[in-house]
Design an enzyme around this catalytic site. Sequence first.
Site, mmCIF file in Angstrom:
data_model
loop_
_atom_site.group_PDB
_atom_site.id
_atom_site.type_symbol
_atom_site.label_atom_id
_atom_site.label_comp_id
_atom_site.label_asym_id
_atom_site.label_seq_id
_atom_site.Cartn_x
_atom_site.Cartn_y
_atom_site.Cartn_z
ATOM 1 N N HIS A 270 0.803 -1.229 0.000
ATOM 2 C CA HIS A 270 0.000 0.000 0.000
ATOM 3 C C HIS A 270 0.832 1.273 0.000
ATOM 4 O O HIS A 270 0.301 2.339 0.309
ATOM 5 C CB HIS A 270 -0.912 0.045 1.223
ATOM 6 C CG HIS A 270 -1.932 -1.050 1.286
ATOM 7 N ND1 HIS A 270 -3.217 -0.896 0.814
ATOM 8 C CD2 HIS A 270 -1.846 -2.311 1.756
ATOM 9 C CE1 HIS A 270 -3.890 -2.025 1.011
ATOM 10 N NE2 HIS A 270 -3.072 -2.899 1.578
ATOM 11 N N LYS B 39 -8.554 13.534 4.911
ATOM 12 C CA LYS B 39 -7.666 12.369 4.831
ATOM 13 C C LYS B 39 -6.627 12.552 5.926
ATOM 14 O O LYS B 39 -6.582 13.625 6.556
ATOM 15 C CB LYS B 39 -6.987 12.294 3.465
ATOM 16 C CG LYS B 39 -6.326 13.634 3.055
ATOM 17 C CD LYS B 39 -5.721 13.595 1.657
ATOM 18 C CE LYS B 39 -6.718 13.633 0.549
ATOM 19 N NZ LYS B 39 -6.618 12.551 -0.402
ATOM 20 N N ARG B 40 -5.796 11.536 6.185
ATOM 21 C CA ARG B 40 -4.719 11.727 7.147
ATOM 22 C C ARG B 40 -3.854 12.914 6.733
ATOM 23 O O ARG B 40 -3.701 13.199 5.539
ATOM 24 C CB ARG B 40 -3.863 10.455 7.238
ATOM 25 C CG ARG B 40 -4.573 9.317 7.933
ATOM 26 C CD ARG B 40 -5.012 9.697 9.323
ATOM 27 N NE ARG B 40 -3.868 9.830 10.209
ATOM 28 C CZ ARG B 40 -3.429 8.874 11.021
ATOM 29 N NH1 ARG B 40 -4.077 7.717 11.091
ATOM 30 N NH2 ARG B 40 -2.378 9.049 11.801
ATOM 31 N N LYS C 241 0.540 14.382 1.031
ATOM 32 C CA LYS C 241 -0.844 14.620 0.600
ATOM 33 C C LYS C 241 -1.109 16.106 0.354
ATOM 34 O O LYS C 241 -2.114 16.485 -0.236
ATOM 35 C CB LYS C 241 -1.826 14.070 1.638
ATOM 36 C CG LYS C 241 -1.757 12.552 1.786
ATOM 37 C CD LYS C 241 -2.720 12.059 2.861
ATOM 38 C CE LYS C 241 -2.581 10.582 3.185
ATOM 39 N NZ LYS C 241 -3.263 9.693 2.209
ATOM 40 N N THR D 135 -8.744 6.287 -1.595
ATOM 41 C CA THR D 135 -10.072 5.691 -1.702
ATOM 42 C C THR D 135 -11.147 6.736 -1.387
ATOM 43 O O THR D 135 -12.286 6.603 -1.839
ATOM 44 C CB THR D 135 -10.218 4.488 -0.740
ATOM 45 O OG1 THR D 135 -9.659 4.848 0.528
ATOM 46 C CG2 THR D 135 -9.506 3.272 -1.276
ATOM 47 N N LYS E 198 -15.038 7.698 -3.020
ATOM 48 C CA LYS E 198 -16.290 7.965 -2.284
ATOM 49 C C LYS E 198 -16.899 9.292 -2.748
ATOM 50 O O LYS E 198 -18.111 9.399 -2.954
ATOM 51 C CB LYS E 198 -16.027 7.988 -0.774
ATOM 52 C CG LYS E 198 -15.588 6.639 -0.222
ATOM 53 C CD LYS E 198 -14.951 6.732 1.160
ATOM 54 C CE LYS E 198 -14.146 5.465 1.442
ATOM 55 N NZ LYS E 198 -13.213 5.605 2.584
#
Length: 831
Positions: free
Chosen positions: A370, A561-562, A567, A669, A673
């Site tokens: 991952h 998100k984290r 990110k 992911t 969504k």
Amino acid sequence: MSKHKKIETTALTPPGHDSESLVKDFRRYFSHTLGRNHYQSTPHYEYIALAMTLRDRLMVGVNNTRHTYEHHDSRRVCYLSMEYLIGRSLRNAALNLDLGDEFNTALEQLGLDEEEIVELEHDAGLGNGGLGRLAACFLDSCATLGLPVIGYGIRYQYGMFRQKIADGHQIEEPDSWLRGGHPWEIERPEYEQPVQFGGRVERYIDDDGRAHTRWVDTHDVLAIPFDIPVPGYQNGTVNTLRLWSAVATDEFNLDEFNAGSYTEAVAARIAAENITMVLYPNDASENGKELRLRQQYFLASASLKDVFRQWVNRHGENFDNFADKHCFQLNDTHPSIAVAELMRLLIDVHGLTWDAAWNITSNCMAYTNHTLLPEALECWSVGLLEQLVPRVMEIVREINSRFIAEIEVRWPGDPEYRERMAIITEGPDPVVRMAHLAIVGSYSVNGVAELHSKLLKQGLFSDFHQLWPTRLNNKTNGVTQRRWLKACNPELSNLITASIGEGWVTDLEQLKNLAPLARDAAFRESWQAVKQANKMKVAALVKEGCGIELYPDAIFDVQVKRIHEYKRQLLNVLHVIHLLQRIHRGDVADWTPRCVLIGGKAAPGYFMAKLIIKLINNVAKVVNADPRTRGLLRLVFLPNYNVSTMETICPGCDLSAQISTAGKEASGTGNMKFMINGALTIGTLDGANIEIREAVGADNFFLCGMNAEEVAEKREQYDPKGIVAADDDLCEVMEVLQSGHFNLSEPGIFNPIIDSIFSPHDAWMTAADFPSFVAAQRRVASTFGDRERWTEMSILNTAASGHFSSDRTIREYNRDIWRLEPVSPVREPGH
Ligand code: 26Q
């Protein structure tokens, strides 16, 4: 066991699915089991009683499903994962049980409000983020597809911490999610398993003169399973998630007791029980923590022993078909010590030869990677492993030696391959590279999006790809539409079902039938009305969470998100600062009002991530207090982002920000969504964004930033100072940041962030993508101004999201890796 009197259950009538039965059972649980009445109760017990009522109905499915798998002697997958981010279960249970209107009728008769009662359930937050939620979506899809898959994991007493914000800083609070009871689990002490730690290795010769090894003088810890039912969607299948909890053994206690110290005996028990106390809240590896390694081995050993218990019950000591009947899917390297543990059990406990054991192991392990961050690949010190699980370490050494011999055959006289590929590194402080152990021990290794798998083949795992060209494969992630559309967005679900039927609930590709409706003005109006209503719910959530009023007509621009540098929540804040400056300079002709919502948790030890949270909060404070931004701009940091908040957020989002540095996000992911719920994406060519853009078409996606190749190229001579100097907007943003405008009473606190942006070693290259991000956001703003066009694009996004169902992902796992026969449960005789 043999003298055990069997309890007759076959004549039992299963609990009814009609509203009268539901009401009756609810009342019985509430009053007779829980001992409450309407004078002395809290709403919490109404939730518990309702959960118990539903659990009864799930148990029928559990028994039928187990019976059917046994009857077919089904091949099984054991999904091994350190994390399952399940969230709430009540609505899911009601939906999957197929109670239809009977459930609502029962609630009405009882005077219960579904929305309210659902909120009383505590999230099961047994995971960090994407990897844990993926495991939960996969279990849902496996049950819905009727696949014999059992999830194995850890029953942490404390899940993911609760995040509070104080003065802009993240504060972590323990999440004691089990307080008040967890009505979905069933404890099964009869299936306890001992797990060994410490001790030493001993050789001995058996009566037939054969040499063997045994692991002795160990400190054992008991693993007690707790089973959580995993219902498929209205198909009678109810699979199991088996979570292990650690308790001390009595011998453990006695040892110390004999030594005369009661308090030490108790301390030793507590140490044993610590193993399953808390989830590690890092979503990138924090290496070396002994307790984490204990957790990993505890999961691997208890789960494998549980499988052996069942196998030996049925087949005795004959392991000929074991690999035909089992696959262990490793969710990242976290449970990968299972490779060595399976070898140990086969050889030491069941007397197989090395070759026979290796043949089995390497034909039933499969590993999912991952991450693309090399620093996140797990390594454990050989010394620590030796101390904690000496016999297992010995087996890892043997696997390594034999593998090195294989490398020597393939690349004779080339030490570089050996150095790069060895499972155990050479040198003074050797470590075990868990990914290498997992790859060598598995028949399948997969990435989680096309780009990710390609980059694994070309980069991180290229040597292995050369050696075994068919082992590496791709399985693009997906999410379950039952939770992420049907349950969380009932208004949109109803609109969709009214237009194209309800087949999409188990066949998400059918959403493509919405595409022609994008041109239907009346349909667009309904679509928009639903989105608007969902935005009101997000506004209410935000108001409650942090007191800020959003503008329901503004773009809801969301990044949840984290918190991680790669990110690039930072890039998002820089854009907000830029918008603030445009407002200040009066550059607001044709302005599109915008509410930027950011949420997520930082690992408690991740300094930069926590500082980014502080920056978001400080900028938010300035922006929201400035009268000039009224009606034009809001920035919000939503505290304690979790599965349940996502269920409110994703239906009410206009724009989904997916802006990681290309080549860093394995898949994502959350992006899926949002897309399913009709959000448009602003994103880089990273992870599954690429596939999202391909599916919906470039016209319906706001692309920004460099691609992975450009990132790699630019890294060679990255010059952020030059980039800032060349871009007026970025220059101004950096100036105001440096001026201390957002931290007037806290001088210098954001310097590490400013320095990172200016550093030629900034691995995330925030400055490089700023101009393109701002340009893409301008296209977003002008497109949003054309409501008809935006709504059309929104519909087209939902219509194109069929590929991102975890049902599709699981079908691919099953076709290429698992090869399971789907089964529909039949009623157990007599039931
Ligand atoms: C490892 C060692 C010690 C402590 C913690 C950890 C640890 C725990 C969790 C390391 C990594 C994780 C989680 C990683 C994760 O969630 N990765 C995400 O997986 C998603 C599902 O495949 C992808 O969509 C995301 O791109 C990826 O970041």
